[in-house]
Design a protein around this motif. Structure first.
Motif, mmCIF file in Angstrom:
data_model
loop_
_atom_site.group_PDB
_atom_site.id
_atom_site.type_symbol
_atom_site.label_atom_id
_atom_site.label_comp_id
_atom_site.label_asym_id
_atom_site.label_seq_id
_atom_site.Cartn_x
_atom_site.Cartn_y
_atom_site.Cartn_z
ATOM 1 N N ARG A 286 47.359 50.050 29.937
ATOM 2 C CA ARG A 286 45.940 49.516 30.213
ATOM 3 C C ARG A 286 45.206 49.580 28.630
ATOM 4 N NH1 ARG A 286 43.382 49.478 34.990
ATOM 5 N NH2 ARG A 286 41.684 50.699 33.832
ATOM 6 N N ALA B 278 46.034 46.599 27.032
ATOM 7 C CA ALA B 278 45.422 45.444 27.741
ATOM 8 C C ALA B 278 44.056 45.520 27.192
ATOM 9 C CB ALA B 278 45.371 45.418 29.090
ATOM 10 N N LEU C 132 41.800 47.663 28.669
ATOM 11 C CA LEU C 132 41.018 47.898 29.678
ATOM 12 C C LEU C 132 40.426 49.579 29.387
ATOM 13 C CD1 LEU C 132 43.020 46.401 32.454
ATOM 14 C CD2 LEU C 132 40.691 45.802 31.561
ATOM 15 N N PRO D 23 39.589 42.499 25.774
ATOM 16 C CA PRO D 23 40.709 42.006 26.312
ATOM 17 C C PRO D 23 41.050 40.648 26.277
ATOM 18 C CG PRO D 23 39.455 43.577 27.897
ATOM 19 C CD PRO D 23 38.653 43.360 26.574
ATOM 20 N N ALA D 24 40.325 39.885 26.528
ATOM 21 C CA ALA D 24 40.650 38.412 26.546
ATOM 22 C C ALA D 24 40.944 37.701 25.326
ATOM 23 C CB ALA D 24 39.218 37.787 27.195
ATOM 24 N N ILE E 225 46.759 38.553 25.668
ATOM 25 C CA ILE E 225 47.708 39.275 26.556
ATOM 26 C C ILE E 225 47.355 38.800 28.035
ATOM 27 C CG2 ILE E 225 48.153 41.198 25.518
ATOM 28 C CD1 ILE E 225 45.629 41.825 27.925
ATOM 29 N N MET F 278 47.823 40.145 32.258
ATOM 30 C CA MET F 278 48.393 41.195 32.650
ATOM 31 C C MET F 278 48.542 40.816 34.353
ATOM 32 S SD MET F 278 46.709 44.967 32.715
ATOM 33 C CE MET F 278 47.046 46.313 33.881
ATOM 34 N N PHE G 172 48.740 42.872 37.841
ATOM 35 C CA PHE G 172 48.257 44.025 38.325
ATOM 36 C C PHE G 172 49.074 44.445 39.624
ATOM 37 C CE2 PHE G 172 44.731 42.585 36.068
ATOM 38 C CZ PHE G 172 44.087 43.802 35.756
ATOM 39 N N SER H 85 48.117 45.669 42.401
ATOM 40 C CA SER H 85 47.442 45.058 43.628
ATOM 41 C C SER H 85 47.537 43.576 43.399
ATOM 42 C CB SER H 85 46.269 45.699 43.863
ATOM 43 O OG SER H 85 45.369 45.473 42.931
ATOM 44 N N ALA I 179 45.515 41.618 42.217
ATOM 45 C CA ALA I 179 43.995 41.333 42.094
ATOM 46 C C ALA I 179 43.951 39.994 41.784
ATOM 47 C CB ALA I 179 43.747 42.155 40.415
ATOM 48 N N LEU I 180 44.070 39.234 43.164
ATOM 49 C CA LEU I 180 43.719 37.842 43.078
ATOM 50 C C LEU I 180 42.287 37.798 43.383
ATOM 51 C CD1 LEU I 180 46.976 36.482 44.897
ATOM 52 C CD2 LEU I 180 46.291 36.538 42.198
ATOM 53 N N ARG J 11 49.135 33.415 37.354
ATOM 54 C CA ARG J 11 47.680 33.337 36.901
ATOM 55 C C ARG J 11 47.909 33.759 35.137
ATOM 56 N NH1 ARG J 11 43.104 36.934 39.425
ATOM 57 N NH2 ARG J 11 44.661 38.687 38.640
ATOM 58 N N ARG K 3 47.705 31.184 31.099
ATOM 59 C CA ARG K 3 47.292 31.525 29.841
ATOM 60 C C ARG K 3 47.799 31.463 28.569
ATOM 61 N NH1 ARG K 3 44.389 36.668 29.932
ATOM 62 N NH2 ARG K 3 43.506 35.771 28.264
#
Lengths: 289, 360, 303
Positions: free
Chosen positions: B47, B50, B52, B72-73, B77, B79, B81, B83, B85-86, B146, B150
């Motif tokens: 993180r 990333a 975060l 981060p953006a 990078i 990431m 996750f 979970s 994280a959709l 996703r 990028r």
């Protein structure tokens, strides 16, 4: 007994009668509780002379003239009052949902120095009785020349003064996985875009709950309009109802009941259509109404 | 694709230091796995890469640029996750397009990139569904998709397979490895599962309590663990550690005494070290027949038949417990005694504080 | 290099600041302009004599001294309010809990009953309901009509000083629905396997209630009690409507807030009313503090 007992769980005492007894009792309680409400509505449709002579819910014949009498019972028609109530309530809903969700997002999601302090102060205002700020607020609005306008009723709602709704939303926002924010940060979102594109769309249940309660509280609010509104053309329906009983129309019970019935209709409509949201809102936050 | 350099990276929460002086360099196109027990700081480290988590000290470079305080953006990078994280309220297509739209890319290009990524992952038919209409494996693909759209310099994976069932996990493991080959991208992958680490990594970073224990290729870690922790963590079933006494040690090897027998092990420490040591033998390296050293008798306490091989749990003559893995189905039972052998070259030695003796 | 790092960290912190405080902007305006500022100003006013026309005049503790020693109407308001709070709240909660217990036992039609019982609680805050209540308990109102069926001749309940307050207590109990919903939610939190374990251990339903349900429900009961009590101290609309703003008959429904309202907006004694408001804060504050202190002895928390 031995034959039927096999279908039952061991040791648990079953009684068909206890179920029926409970239902009977609950039905009686419901009836007693709802009777006054039903009586109010039916009285508004009774001929004037029957209201205080019969406890029955059924008028000898339906007579809607009370609605007409009540509607025009004051110098200003009730149409105006209901419109005023609607304006104030709708503006309050917009104000509360906007301002409280902004604050709640900051408290629930953003990390900035001092946020714990501000959050506890916000919680502190939950406990503070409104009466403490009432008089200075009145003086402030008096000096701003806002008395007898809707501004004192509406502007506080745009400034997130209902800490309760902030609290409600913070609770909900905290339940949304933080990974979504983080994913959005990585996707290049600013805080504003996360709020607007991720948080709000995912929070429709709590926004709806806040909107509905906000509407009901404002619609039913009596204290603030009583203090701030002087000119009858500005009255909300609640203040108008009160002046109805004060006016010389004392004896027009039919008209009074008719207008009272109309005044609870919006709340009742929310009750019918959004019951589940309301009940969940209360169950999760412990609201007092 | 880009390289990544960590230089003395530190993370503190208040007075608690959770990451201490991590140095690491990741080459372009490398697949690096951070592995360690829970709470070892591997996710925190990821993180921090990333963006975060703030970096408390040290320097993070992606390519040649210092990225410590870059948003981060802007780090290039992506990431995936644990979970996934959709965004639950967006369709798969929207989920994948969101970052590109945020960046203000023209619509046709967004569409082209989404379609390309969907084709790579074979999820074209899912594009109009919402995340909750997808299975776990499908969500996993979308989460990876996703990231792909990028076109990041570095992919970051935070335990991406831990929410999948065992079968799907193996399947996705293969697919991610394949994806790495196809994209040739730099990937950093966090897991607590040493099997995932062994099978996927070009380079494994073993972490414990916020410190790097060892960095190396999977087989290096397996063959030459730098310390007892790594030795125990890598490999399954876990390596046996037996208390032994070091009799002598020099550059040609060491002699230890175990259960009354002297064993010569071709591992040594520069500084001569005497006294108590740990002799490490992997269960798969302990044998019932031939071998160049003998560990003596073992009484079997428990037998686990796995079909393809058999695990024997037993006690040596001095009472120390040992696990032995034998090929095929051993006709042995509780109470039987067997003779244990091993090849000295596959044995390990560790000092009392866990440091490994080097192979000679 | 260290300097640059510090500078970058400062820049990062600035962005976080800007974001956080940006979102809080409306709240800050409200908090300082309409809550904290007014609260401090009202504290100041409570030490003054102020009638909106001439400037506030500092009179020290005089308002508080008068409240404490020489204001019979204040004592009456306190008496009325406390009677109301300590009758209405426990009865309401007891009623809410009993109904919740009955509903919780897997009864069919739960959603319907729950909705019906909730309705009065939702509507209850409105002037319309207060008006309705006044007419239900008037001399020839619904209540007496029902009594007449049984041959009992009732009195004008809201116009008789001895009974007027009790009609308001009844109105509050009538609105037990929201407390009931909170209790129901609390009851649902109690894991079913605890009851299963208890029945295997041979506990009777009665024992289960006292040894499992009640202890595990104490946090919810405590919460409900606090919220409802604070709310009851602040009650205004029903007493205003039933007494037509006077607190009558014979000040028998003179709620604290109604008295405060009269002082402020009928007599324009803003200083005195501010002092009354702060006394209310002190009452509610000390009540809450005592409750939290006492809760240690009867509220059961898991953690």
């Amino acid at each position: 007994m031995s034959e039927r007992a096999e279908e039952r769980l061991p040791g648990v005492q079953y009684s068909r009668w206890s179920g029926i007894r409970k239902h009977t009792m609950l039905c009686c309680v419901s009836l007693v509780m709802l009777y006054p409400l039903l009586w109010m509505v039916s009285s508004s449709m009774k001929p004037e002379n029957e209201i205080f002579t019969s406890a029955s819910l059924f008028p000898s014949h339906f007579d809607l003239s009370a609605y007409k009498r009540g509607w025009f019972g004051l110098d200003v028609s009730f149409g105006r009052f209901f419109l005023n109530s609607l304006i104030v309530s709708v503006l309050s809903v917009i104000g509360n949902v906007m301002s409280c969700s902004l604050a709640a997002f900051a408290f629930a999601r953003l990390r900035f120095p001092g946020r714990h302090l501000w959050f506890s102060l916000m919680l502190g205002t939950l406990m503070l009785p409104y009466h403490v700020v009432l008089i200075p607020q009145y003086i402030l609005f008096l000096n701003l020349d806002w008395i007898d306008t809707f501004l004192p009723l509406v502007v506080p709602k745009f400034l997130a003064c209902d800490a309760f709704f902030i609290f409600l939303m913070v609770q909900f926002f905290r339940g949304i996985p933080r990974e979504l924010d983080e994913a959005a940060r990585i996707d290049g979102c600013s805080a504003w875009r996360i709020y607007w594109k991720i948080m709000l769309p995912l929070s429709t249940p709590v926004l709806a709950t806040a909107a509905i309660f906000s509407f009901i509280f404002t619609w039913d609010d009596f204290f603030a309009p009583l203090i701030y509104l002087g000119d009858p053309t500005h009255y909300t329906s609640q203040v108008a109802l009160r002046s109805f009983i004060d006016s010389t129309n004392q004896s027009d019970w039919g008209g009074l009941f008719a207008m009272s019935s109309l005044a609870v209709i919006p709340v009742f409509v929310f009750f019918v259509f959004f019951q589940r949201l309301l009940i969940e809102g209360i169950a999760t936050t412990g609201m007092k109404r | 694709m880009a390289s990544l350099t960590l230089n003395k990276i530190v993370k503190r929460f208040g007075s608690l230091q959770v990451i201490s002086d991590v140095d690491l360099s990741v080459e372009k196109g490398e697949f690096v796995v951070f592995v360690g027990p829970s709470g070892c700081g591997k996710s925190t480290l990821l993180r921090m890469i990333a963006g975060l988590e703030a970096i408390s000290g040290g320097e993070l470079r992606i390519g040649s640029e210092v990225m410590n305080d870059v948003a981060p953006a802007q780090r290039g990078i992506a990431m995936v996750f644990q979970s996934y994280a959709l965004y639950p309220h967006m369709s798969v297509r929207k989920n994948m397009a969101f970052a590109l739209e945020t960046a203000g890319l023209p619509k046709p290009e967004v569409e082209a990139r989404v379609n390309k990524a969907a084709a790579i992952l074979q999820i074209q038919n899912l594009l109009d569904r919402k995340p909750k209409q997808l299975s776990g494996g499908q969500r996993q693909r979308v989460a990876i998709g996703r990231a792909i759209v990028r076109d990041p310099q570095i992919f970051l994976f935070d335990e991406p397979l831990s929410n999948l069932d065992a079968e799907l996990r193996v399947q996705m493991r293969v697919e991610i490895a394949k994806l790495h080959r196809e994209l040739g991208a730099t990937m950093i992958y966090v897991t607590h599962d040493q099997v995932e680490a062994m099978t996927m990594a070009d380079k494994i970073v073993v972490l414990r309590l916020g410190k790097v224990e060892q960095i190396g290729a999977p087989l290096d870690l397996y063959n030459n663990p730098a310390n007892q922790f790594v030795a125990g963590f890598i490999g399954s079933p876990k390596m046996n550690f037996l208390d032994a006494t070091l009799l002598s040690s020099d550059e040609t090897g060491s002699v230890v005494s175990l259960a009354g027998q002297s064993l010569r092990i071709p591992r040594g420490l520069a500084a001569v070290h005497e006294g108590r040591v740990q002799l490490g033998i992997r269960p798969e390296h302990a044998m019932l027949s031939s071998g160049d050293i003998a560990l003596g008798q073992m009484e079997i306490v428990l037998v686990e038949h796995l079909g393809g091989n058999t695990l024997l749990y037993g006690k040596l003559s001095d009472g120390q417990t040992l696990t032995v893995q034998v090929e095929d189905q051993a006709r042995l039972g509780m109470g039987d005694t067997v003779q244990i052998f091993a090849n000295a070259a596959r044995c390990h030695l560790f000092t009392g504080d866990g440091r490994a003796f080097a192979a000679v | 290099m260290v300097g640059a790092a510090v500078q970058r960290q400062r820049a990062g912190r600035f962005v976080a600041m800007r974001e956080g405080y940006g979102f809080l902007l409306p709240w800050f305006a409200g908090f300082f302009g309409l809550t904290l500022g007014p609260a401090l100003f009202s504290l100041y006013l409570s030490f003054t004599k102020y009638d909106l026309v001439s400037d506030p005049r500092w009179i020290g503790m005089a308002n508080y001294v008068r409240i404490a020693t020489a204001d019979a109407k204040f004592s009456q308001a306190m008496h009325v309010t406390f009677t109301y709070v300590f009758l209405a709240v426990p009865l309401k909660l007891a009623f809410a809990l009993s109904i919740a217990m009955i509903l919780n036992k897997g009864l069919r039609g739960l959603p319907i009953y729950r909705a019906l019982f909730y309705l009065p609680s939702l509507l209850g805050g409105s002037v319309a309901i207060a008006i309705l209540w006044r007419e239900v308990f008037s001399a020839d109102g619904l209540f007496n009509q029902v009594l007449a069926v049984f041959g009992i001749k009732g009195i004008g309940w809201v116009t008789t000083p001895e009974t007027a307050l009790y009609t308001l207590v009844l109105l509050t109990i009538w609105q037990f629905g929201s407390s009931m919903i909170i209790f129901l939610a609390g009851l649902r939190q109690i894991p079913q396997d605890m009851y299963e374990a208890a029945s295997i251990d041979g506990a009777s339903p009665r024992r289960q209630f006292f040894k499992i349900t009640l202890p595990l429900l104490t946090p919810v009961i405590f919460f409900n009690a606090i919220v409802q009590t604070i709310d009851a101290f602040k009650a205004f609309t029903p007493s205003f409507i039933i007494s037509e703003g006077t607190g009558g008959p014979v000040n028998s429904t003179l709620f604290y807030t109604l008295y405060l309202f009269q002082e402020a907006f009928a007599y324009f004694r803003m200083g005195y009313a501010s002092a009354l408001a702060w006394v209310l804060v002190m009452i509610i504050g000390s009540f809450t503090a005592v409750s939290f202190f006492m809760s240690r002895y009867w509220v059961h928390y898991d953690e």
